[in-house]
Design an enzyme around this catalytic site. Structure first.
Site, PDB file in Angstrom:
ATOM      1  N   HIS A 129       0.877  -1.182   0.000  1.00 52.53           N
ATOM      2  CA  HIS A 129       0.000   0.000   0.000  1.00 52.53           C
ATOM      3  C   HIS A 129       0.913   1.230   0.000  1.00 52.53           C
ATOM      4  CE1 HIS A 129      -2.807   2.883   1.921  1.00 52.53           C
ATOM      5  NE2 HIS A 129      -3.778   2.081   1.534  1.00 52.53           N
ATOM      6  N   ASP A 206       3.105  -4.571   8.176  1.00 54.47           N
ATOM      7  CA  ASP A 206       1.866  -3.806   8.035  1.00 54.47           C
ATOM      8  C   ASP A 206       0.716  -4.802   8.164  1.00 54.47           C
ATOM      9  OD1 ASP A 206      -0.465  -2.837   6.955  1.00 54.47           O
ATOM     10  OD2 ASP A 206       0.446  -2.046   5.120  1.00 54.47           O
ATOM     11  N   GLN A 209      -4.479  -5.487   6.899  1.00 53.25           N
ATOM     12  CA  GLN A 209      -5.459  -6.457   6.383  1.00 53.25           C
ATOM     13  C   GLN A 209      -5.416  -7.777   7.146  1.00 53.25           C
ATOM     14  OE1 GLN A 209      -7.808  -5.689   4.352  1.00 53.25           O
ATOM     15  NE2 GLN A 209      -7.020  -3.643   3.888  1.00 53.25           N
ATOM     16  N   LYS A 232     -10.228  -1.243  10.593  1.00 54.23           N
ATOM     17  CA  LYS A 232     -10.331  -2.433   9.736  1.00 54.23           C
ATOM     18  C   LYS A 232     -10.596  -3.680  10.593  1.00 54.23           C
ATOM     19  CE  LYS A 232      -7.197  -0.442   6.345  1.00 54.23           C
ATOM     20  NZ  LYS A 232      -7.953  -0.073   5.142  1.00 54.23           N
ATOM     21  N   CYS A 370      -4.762   2.297  -3.649  1.00 57.54           N
ATOM     22  CA  CYS A 370      -3.521   2.836  -3.045  1.00 57.54           C
ATOM     23  C   CYS A 370      -2.344   1.894  -3.264  1.00 57.54           C
ATOM     24  CB  CYS A 370      -3.688   3.125  -1.555  1.00 57.54           C
ATOM     25  SG  CYS A 370      -4.844   4.420  -1.209  1.00 57.54           S
TER      26      CYS A 370
HETATM   27  N1  PMP Z   1      -1.726  -0.977   4.526  1.00 56.60           N
HETATM   28  C1  PMP Z   1      -2.703  -1.695   3.982  1.00 56.60           C
HETATM   29  C2  PMP Z   1      -2.395  -3.066   3.447  1.00 56.60           C
HETATM   30  C3  PMP Z   1      -3.989  -1.174   3.922  1.00 56.60           C
HETATM   31  O1  PMP Z   1      -4.978  -1.898   3.394  1.00 56.60           O
HETATM   32  C4  PMP Z   1      -4.239   0.118   4.436  1.00 56.60           C
HETATM   33  C5  PMP Z   1      -5.616   0.744   4.363  1.00 56.60           C
HETATM   34  N2  PMP Z   1      -6.255   0.575   3.143  1.00 56.60           N
HETATM   35  C6  PMP Z   1      -3.183   0.820   5.007  1.00 56.60           C
HETATM   36  C7  PMP Z   1      -1.947   0.237   5.034  1.00 56.60           C
HETATM   37  C8  PMP Z   1      -3.366   2.165   5.610  1.00 56.60           C
HETATM   38  O2  PMP Z   1      -4.167   2.075   6.738  1.00 56.60           O
HETATM   39  P1  PMP Z   1      -4.815   3.372   7.396  1.00 56.60           P
HETATM   40  O3  PMP Z   1      -5.483   4.113   6.275  1.00 56.60           O
HETATM   41  O4  PMP Z   1      -5.787   2.825   8.376  1.00 56.60           O
HETATM   42  O5  PMP Z   1      -3.719   4.142   8.016  1.00 56.60           O
END
Ligand code: PMP
Length: 412
Positions: A129, A206, A209, A232, A370
């Protein structure tokens, strides 16, 4: 409608805890398949927010009055729950942040600024991401360090053979996701962490997910940092955690300066607070952290393995049904996946598919999610992504498939 899918969980009863699901969108029952972006919140989480603001809103840690003590206890209770949830060895290793984005930026801005030098290498993966790409790019630019990328195979898995060749004594940080938000791929993070450690690099995971779907045991994984977003995990937006090994957190400089993170301030010098408060400057997001505890309880009560089994069943069913549709191409067919189904339809833009599904009450995500470099790797602009949570049903998958079938007949 909405009969339970897997034996152990009563999906009907679970759905009753999510009032938002019980509505019509564009005249059709809402089918919410955008769970990888953020999932819906159960009543216990919503009520925790209302209870906090109606019953004991107060600033924490500093106050000695009753409300301040109650709020402090509730806030710190969440830290204890997170500690148990990820099996950290101490609550000092659990730092509250806004979410995964802030957690990664914190590591880059503190550990990175303090320990990365010119010529050092940071390895991420092609599945990341933007929030696990850009902070490292910024750090590399500042420090004249080098960013390297583990390539992605055609099925959406990482090429670990190349990774093993990429690491060297120059590698200082390896940062990858536990599961991909765009493709659902579950990465073999334990193995990746071992490889990182074999060259003395620290490993950042990270877990955006993974939080609501996969077992997380930071001690067994032996990761150095692990990041979670509450929103999430059936919790509120604006709250999350950074887990860090105590010995690393101790030697890292603070992230932001201000109240709470200090022991003593004079105009000449400031001494910093103990962990975890050293990294929690200013008034934190008290209400959302308090409510996060209820989200953790929700997951624990259902059992993560039961949630995962249900979502996996839905994923298999959806994969099988969608694969039969004309001109549909699945993007991401890794062996191990969380409940994320990404696909494209030849000749129809993902955005148009998203809009037409929305007209039928079906909420999916479309676009690059993203992960622009990943989309570029597959030579596409974006995908349509359906992502599942514990409250989703087979009937809802049927609605998605019927919608897609109509779109294909109408458009092609
Ligand atoms: N990493 C991954 C794999 C994600 O799916 C997301 C959110 N879509 C993020 C990072 C960023 O998370 P947040 O927007 O809650 O900071």
């Amino acid at each position: 409608m909405n009969a339970p899918v897997t034996g152990i969980l009563n999906i009907e009863q679970i759905r009753e805890q999510f009032p938002v699901l019980n509505q019509q969108v564009n005249g059709k029952p809402l089918v919410y398949f955008d769970n990888a972006a953020t999932n819906q919140k159960p009543l216990s989480v919503i009520n925790a927010l209302v209870d906090y603001y109606t019953g004991y809103n107060a600033n924490i840690h500093r106050g000695i009055h009753t409300l301040a003590e109650k709020a402090t206890r509730a806030f710190e209770d969440t830290r204890q729950s997170v500690k148990a949830f990820i099996n950290a060895s101490s609550e000092e290793e659990v730092i509250f942040v806004r979410g995964v984005t802030e957690a990664i930026n914190l590591v880059a801005a503190t550990y990175g600024r303090a320990f990365i030098k010119a010529g050092d290498e940071i390895i991420i993966s092609g599945l990341e991401h933007h929030s696990n790409i850009v902070p490292w790019q910024m750090l590399c630019e500042e420090k004249q360090a080098v960013l390297k990328v583990i390539p992605v195979l055609e099925n959406g898995e990482l090429d670990l053979e190349v990774f093993k060749k990429l690491v060297s004594e120059k590698t200082k940080i390896v940062s990858v996701n536990h599961a991909s938000n765009s493709l659902g791929t579950i990465n073999p993070v334990k193995e990746i962490i071992e490889v990182a450690h074999s060259v003395g690099a620290v490993a950042v995971i990270d877990g955006a997910q993974a939080g609501a779907h996969l077992e997380i045991d930071v001690q067994s994984l032996n990761c150095d940092f692990y990041c979670l977003s509450a929103h999430k995990m059936y919790g509120p937006t604006g709250a999350g955690i950074l887990y860090g090994k105590k010995e690393l957190l101790e030697k890292m400089p603070p992230y932001q300066g201000g109240g709470e993170m200090i022991k003593e301030v004079t105009f000449e010098k400031t001494t910093y607070n103990n962990l975890p408060y050293k990294f929690e400057a200013g008034t934190p997001n008290i209400a959302d952290v308090v409510a996060f505890n209820y989200a953790i309880r929700f997951i624990n009560q259902l059992g993560k393995e039961n949630i995962a089994a249900h979502e996996h069943e839905l994923l298999s069913y959806a994969t099988e049904r969608i694969s039969t549709l004309k001109d549909v191409k699945l993007i991401g067919t890794a062996k191990n996946k969380v409940g994320v189904l990404s696909f494209i339809i030849d000749g129809v833009h993902p955005f148009d598919i998203g809009q037409m599904l929305d007209a039928r009450g079906v909420a999916v995500r479309t676009g690059h999610h993203c992960t622009q470099p990943l989309m570029e790797h597959f030579g596409i602009e974006g995908t349509v992504r359906a992502s599942f949570a514990v409250y989703n049903t087979r009937n809802e998958v049927d609605s998605l498939v019927e919608g897609l079938d109509r779109i294909i007949k109408f458009m092609l």
